[in-house]
Motif scaffolding. Structure first.
Motif, PDB file in Angstrom:
ATOM      1  N   LEU A   1      -6.521  -5.634 -16.856  1.00  0.00           N
ATOM      2  CA  LEU A   1      -7.008  -5.604 -15.476  1.00  0.00           C
ATOM      3  C   LEU A   1      -7.028  -4.177 -14.920  1.00  0.00           C
ATOM      4  O   LEU A   1      -7.950  -3.804 -14.183  1.00  0.00           O
ATOM      5  CB  LEU A   1      -6.124  -6.497 -14.599  1.00  0.00           C
ATOM      6  N   VAL A   2      -6.021  -3.386 -15.275  1.00  0.00           N
ATOM      7  CA  VAL A   2      -6.014  -1.983 -14.851  1.00  0.00           C
ATOM      8  C   VAL A   2      -7.219  -1.252 -15.440  1.00  0.00           C
ATOM      9  O   VAL A   2      -7.898  -0.476 -14.752  1.00  0.00           O
ATOM     10  CB  VAL A   2      -4.702  -1.290 -15.274  1.00  0.00           C
ATOM     11  N   ASP A   3      -7.503  -1.517 -16.700  1.00  0.00           N
ATOM     12  CA  ASP A   3      -8.663  -0.886 -17.336  1.00  0.00           C
ATOM     13  C   ASP A   3      -9.960  -1.284 -16.651  1.00  0.00           C
ATOM     14  O   ASP A   3     -10.886  -0.471 -16.493  1.00  0.00           O
ATOM     15  CB  ASP A   3      -8.730  -1.272 -18.823  1.00  0.00           C
ATOM     16  N   GLU A   4     -10.063  -2.552 -16.218  1.00  0.00           N
ATOM     17  CA  GLU A   4     -11.255  -2.999 -15.502  1.00  0.00           C
ATOM     18  C   GLU A   4     -11.426  -2.218 -14.199  1.00  0.00           C
ATOM     19  O   GLU A   4     -12.530  -1.772 -13.865  1.00  0.00           O
ATOM     20  CB  GLU A   4     -11.146  -4.494 -15.168  1.00  0.00           C
ATOM     21  N   ILE A   5     -10.336  -2.038 -13.468  1.00  0.00           N
ATOM     22  CA  ILE A   5     -10.399  -1.307 -12.200  1.00  0.00           C
ATOM     23  C   ILE A   5     -10.819   0.145 -12.430  1.00  0.00           C
ATOM     24  O   ILE A   5     -11.628   0.693 -11.678  1.00  0.00           O
ATOM     25  CB  ILE A   5      -9.026  -1.362 -11.504  1.00  0.00           C
TER      26      ILE A   5
ATOM     27  N   VAL B   1      -3.934   2.793  -9.042  1.00  0.00           N
ATOM     28  CA  VAL B   1      -3.634   1.366  -9.118  1.00  0.00           C
ATOM     29  C   VAL B   1      -2.131   1.172  -8.933  1.00  0.00           C
ATOM     30  O   VAL B   1      -1.328   1.958  -9.431  1.00  0.00           O
ATOM     31  CB  VAL B   1      -4.052   0.760 -10.477  1.00  0.00           C
ATOM     32  N   VAL B   2      -1.768   0.117  -8.235  1.00  0.00           N
ATOM     33  CA  VAL B   2      -0.371  -0.280  -8.109  1.00  0.00           C
ATOM     34  C   VAL B   2      -0.190  -1.611  -8.841  1.00  0.00           C
ATOM     35  O   VAL B   2      -0.958  -2.553  -8.614  1.00  0.00           O
ATOM     36  CB  VAL B   2       0.038  -0.446  -6.626  1.00  0.00           C
ATOM     37  N   VAL B   3       0.800  -1.676  -9.733  1.00  0.00           N
ATOM     38  CA  VAL B   3       1.136  -2.930 -10.396  1.00  0.00           C
ATOM     39  C   VAL B   3       2.280  -3.576  -9.627  1.00  0.00           C
ATOM     40  O   VAL B   3       3.355  -2.980  -9.490  1.00  0.00           O
ATOM     41  CB  VAL B   3       1.528  -2.710 -11.872  1.00  0.00           C
ATOM     42  N   ASN B   4       2.044  -4.752  -9.122  1.00  0.00           N
ATOM     43  CA  ASN B   4       3.029  -5.459  -8.316  1.00  0.00           C
ATOM     44  C   ASN B   4       3.834  -6.409  -9.190  1.00  0.00           C
ATOM     45  O   ASN B   4       3.410  -7.521  -9.490  1.00  0.00           O
ATOM     46  CB  ASN B   4       2.336  -6.242  -7.190  1.00  0.00           C
TER      47      ASN B   4
ATOM     48  N   GLU C   1      -3.476 -11.123 -11.605  1.00  0.00           N
ATOM     49  CA  GLU C   1      -4.844 -10.914 -11.145  1.00  0.00           C
ATOM     50  C   GLU C   1      -4.931  -9.609 -10.371  1.00  0.00           C
ATOM     51  O   GLU C   1      -3.922  -9.052  -9.935  1.00  0.00           O
ATOM     52  CB  GLU C   1      -5.302 -12.082 -10.268  1.00  0.00           C
ATOM     53  N   LYS C   2      -6.145  -9.128 -10.212  1.00  0.00           N
ATOM     54  CA  LYS C   2      -6.350  -7.896  -9.444  1.00  0.00           C
ATOM     55  C   LYS C   2      -6.811  -8.242  -8.039  1.00  0.00           C
ATOM     56  O   LYS C   2      -7.450  -9.271  -7.801  1.00  0.00           O
ATOM     57  CB  LYS C   2      -7.369  -6.999 -10.148  1.00  0.00           C
ATOM     58  N   GLU C   3      -6.474  -7.373  -7.108  1.00  0.00           N
ATOM     59  CA  GLU C   3      -6.824  -7.587  -5.708  1.00  0.00           C
ATOM     60  C   GLU C   3      -6.869  -6.239  -4.999  1.00  0.00           C
ATOM     61  O   GLU C   3      -6.008  -5.378  -5.232  1.00  0.00           O
ATOM     62  CB  GLU C   3      -5.783  -8.483  -5.034  1.00  0.00           C
ATOM     63  N   LYS C   4      -7.849  -6.051  -4.141  1.00  0.00           N
ATOM     64  CA  LYS C   4      -7.887  -4.838  -3.340  1.00  0.00           C
ATOM     65  C   LYS C   4      -7.300  -5.145  -1.973  1.00  0.00           C
ATOM     66  O   LYS C   4      -7.819  -5.990  -1.228  1.00  0.00           O
ATOM     67  CB  LYS C   4      -9.308  -4.292  -3.198  1.00  0.00           C
ATOM     68  N   ILE C   5      -6.201  -4.505  -1.649  1.00  0.00           N
ATOM     69  CA  ILE C   5      -5.507  -4.703  -0.386  1.00  0.00           C
ATOM     70  C   ILE C   5      -5.706  -3.447   0.444  1.00  0.00           C
ATOM     71  O   ILE C   5      -5.141  -2.388   0.147  1.00  0.00           O
ATOM     72  CB  ILE C   5      -4.012  -4.991  -0.610  1.00  0.00           C
ATOM     73  N   GLY C   6      -6.551  -3.548   1.474  1.00  0.00           N
ATOM     74  CA  GLY C   6      -6.939  -2.340   2.201  1.00  0.00           C
ATOM     75  C   GLY C   6      -7.724  -1.443   1.274  1.00  0.00           C
ATOM     76  O   GLY C   6      -8.726  -1.868   0.688  1.00  0.00           O
ATOM     77  N   ASP C   7      -7.265  -0.214   1.100  1.00  0.00           N
ATOM     78  CA  ASP C   7      -7.927   0.694   0.154  1.00  0.00           C
ATOM     79  C   ASP C   7      -7.112   0.884  -1.118  1.00  0.00           C
ATOM     80  O   ASP C   7      -7.305   1.857  -1.848  1.00  0.00           O
ATOM     81  CB  ASP C   7      -8.199   2.052   0.821  1.00  0.00           C
TER      82      ASP C   7
ATOM     83  N   SER D   1       0.820  -1.217   0.000  1.00  0.00           N
ATOM     84  CA  SER D   1       0.000   0.000   0.000  1.00  0.00           C
ATOM     85  C   SER D   1       0.852   1.264   0.000  1.00  0.00           C
ATOM     86  O   SER D   1       0.406   2.325  -0.456  1.00  0.00           O
ATOM     87  CB  SER D   1      -0.950   0.002   1.198  1.00  0.00           C
ATOM     88  N   GLU D   2       2.085   1.170   0.498  1.00  0.00           N
ATOM     89  CA  GLU D   2       2.962   2.338   0.522  1.00  0.00           C
ATOM     90  C   GLU D   2       3.331   2.791  -0.884  1.00  0.00           C
ATOM     91  O   GLU D   2       3.631   3.966  -1.105  1.00  0.00           O
ATOM     92  CB  GLU D   2       4.237   2.017   1.309  1.00  0.00           C
ATOM     93  N   ALA D   3       3.310   1.871  -1.840  1.00  0.00           N
ATOM     94  CA  ALA D   3       3.682   2.217  -3.210  1.00  0.00           C
ATOM     95  C   ALA D   3       2.714   3.224  -3.815  1.00  0.00           C
ATOM     96  O   ALA D   3       3.097   4.022  -4.676  1.00  0.00           O
ATOM     97  CB  ALA D   3       3.729   0.956  -4.070  1.00  0.00           C
ATOM     98  N   ALA D   4       1.462   3.199  -3.377  1.00  0.00           N
ATOM     99  CA  ALA D   4       0.465   4.126  -3.920  1.00  0.00           C
ATOM    100  C   ALA D   4       0.804   5.569  -3.595  1.00  0.00           C
ATOM    101  O   ALA D   4       0.334   6.495  -4.269  1.00  0.00           O
ATOM    102  CB  ALA D   4      -0.918   3.771  -3.380  1.00  0.00           C
TER     103      ALA D   4
END
Length: 304
Positions: free
Chosen positions: A294-298, A136-139, A261-267, A122-125
């Protein structure tokens, strides 16, 4: 090489790599024939699915339809101890040129690079150059996905690969399905573009974090290479190798395969793209296309 089930990423990447090799010399990629040998003593293992993690050595490989010059080798083209083999036109990347070229392409398209340390995904955001929180953050943290807070993927482990880089030039790339030295030792030769040296490999040691070269493994690597390709040293054996350096890399392997895949981690919305083991480059464009989707979906963007 991926299995047929997961071949979509490589199928979509190959045309891009082939185009770069043919049209963009500054990218550091060149076209080179590749040979794959299947040892007689490995046939039973191959036929029983012993190489389920890798589709490279299959007797009826999915990639035969990918390369327009794919052919099976005749018996008189096979070295001693080989049951069969194939040949096809491939590419080899000089990553010392390719990575800076990619950075240049990104910068030309407005990408801003920043260096930092994060303990949690989450710090990357908060590292966006805009000063605002990223949408969005790409991991794409590779092996460190096993240690990054918020991810901590226990399925990610290193696969240690030791190589020897030499100045000797190889007329083609080659690999074989196994070695007599150890189950986690392999044999391959590939010459990088634009004077990047010839890579002699190697090892495939799952779960091994050791970053320093093992001199005994280095000797076995060199011996296997000159036995498989005597012309590499004009028949002079290991003594004829002109060594540049010894190296070790830790491939980011993931039990269960690549995670895209996409995932919501916290906010924080995260799109994961890691676990490619040793084939990250050759599947990179296909994987990137899926990440963009996936980014476009988000973000709620329509599909083109």
């Amino acid at each position: 090489m991926a299995t047929e089930k997961n071949s979509s990423w490589e199928r979509r990447t190959w045309p891009e790599m082939k185009k770069l090799a043919a049209e963009v010399p500054e990218a550091g990629i060149h076209l080179l024939k590749s040979r794959v040998y299947r040892r007689e003593k490995d046939l039973e293992k191959l036929r029983k699915g012993g190489y389920s993690f890798d589709g490279l050595f299959l007797e009826n490989p999915w990639y035969k339809t990918l390369f327009d010059d794919f052919r099976e080798l005749s018996k008189d083209e096979l070295p001693e101890g080989m049951a069969s083999g194939c040949e096809f036109g491939s590419v080899c990347i000089n990553v010392m040129l390719y990575m800076p070229w990619l950075v240049g392409r990104c910068r030309a398209n407005g990408v801003v690079f920043r260096r930092g340390q994060v303990k949690h995904i989450s710090e990357a955001a908060r590292l966006s150059h805009t000063g605002e929180r990223a949408d969005v953050v790409v991991n794409a943290t590779g092996l460190m996905a096993s240690r990054l807070g918020g991810v901590m993927d226990e399925n990610v482990v290193p696969v240690r690969g030791q190589v020897v880089v030499v100045r000797n030039e190889a007329p083609y790339m080659v690999t074989k399905s196994g070695t007599d030295d150890a189950d986690d030792e392999v044999c391959y030769i590939m010459m990088r573009a634009a004077g990047g040296g010839t890579i002699l490999g190697g090892t495939y040691q799952k779960g091994n974090w050791e970053s320093q070269p093992d001199p005994n493994q280095a000797m076995r690597i060199m011996r296997r290479a000159v036995e498989m390709m005597p012309e590499l040293t004009d028949g002079q054996g290991v003594q004829g190798l002109d060594i540049v350096r010894h190296g070790v890399g830790l491939r980011p392997y993931r039990n269960g395969g690549v995670r895209i895949e996409k995932e919501k981690i916290g906010d924080t919305w995260v799109v994961h793209n890691y676990g490619h083991a040793g084939w990250g480059y050759q599947g990179s464009y296909g994987c990137a296309q899926d990440v963009v989707g996936l980014v476009d979906e988000i973000l709620g963007r329509p599909k083109l």
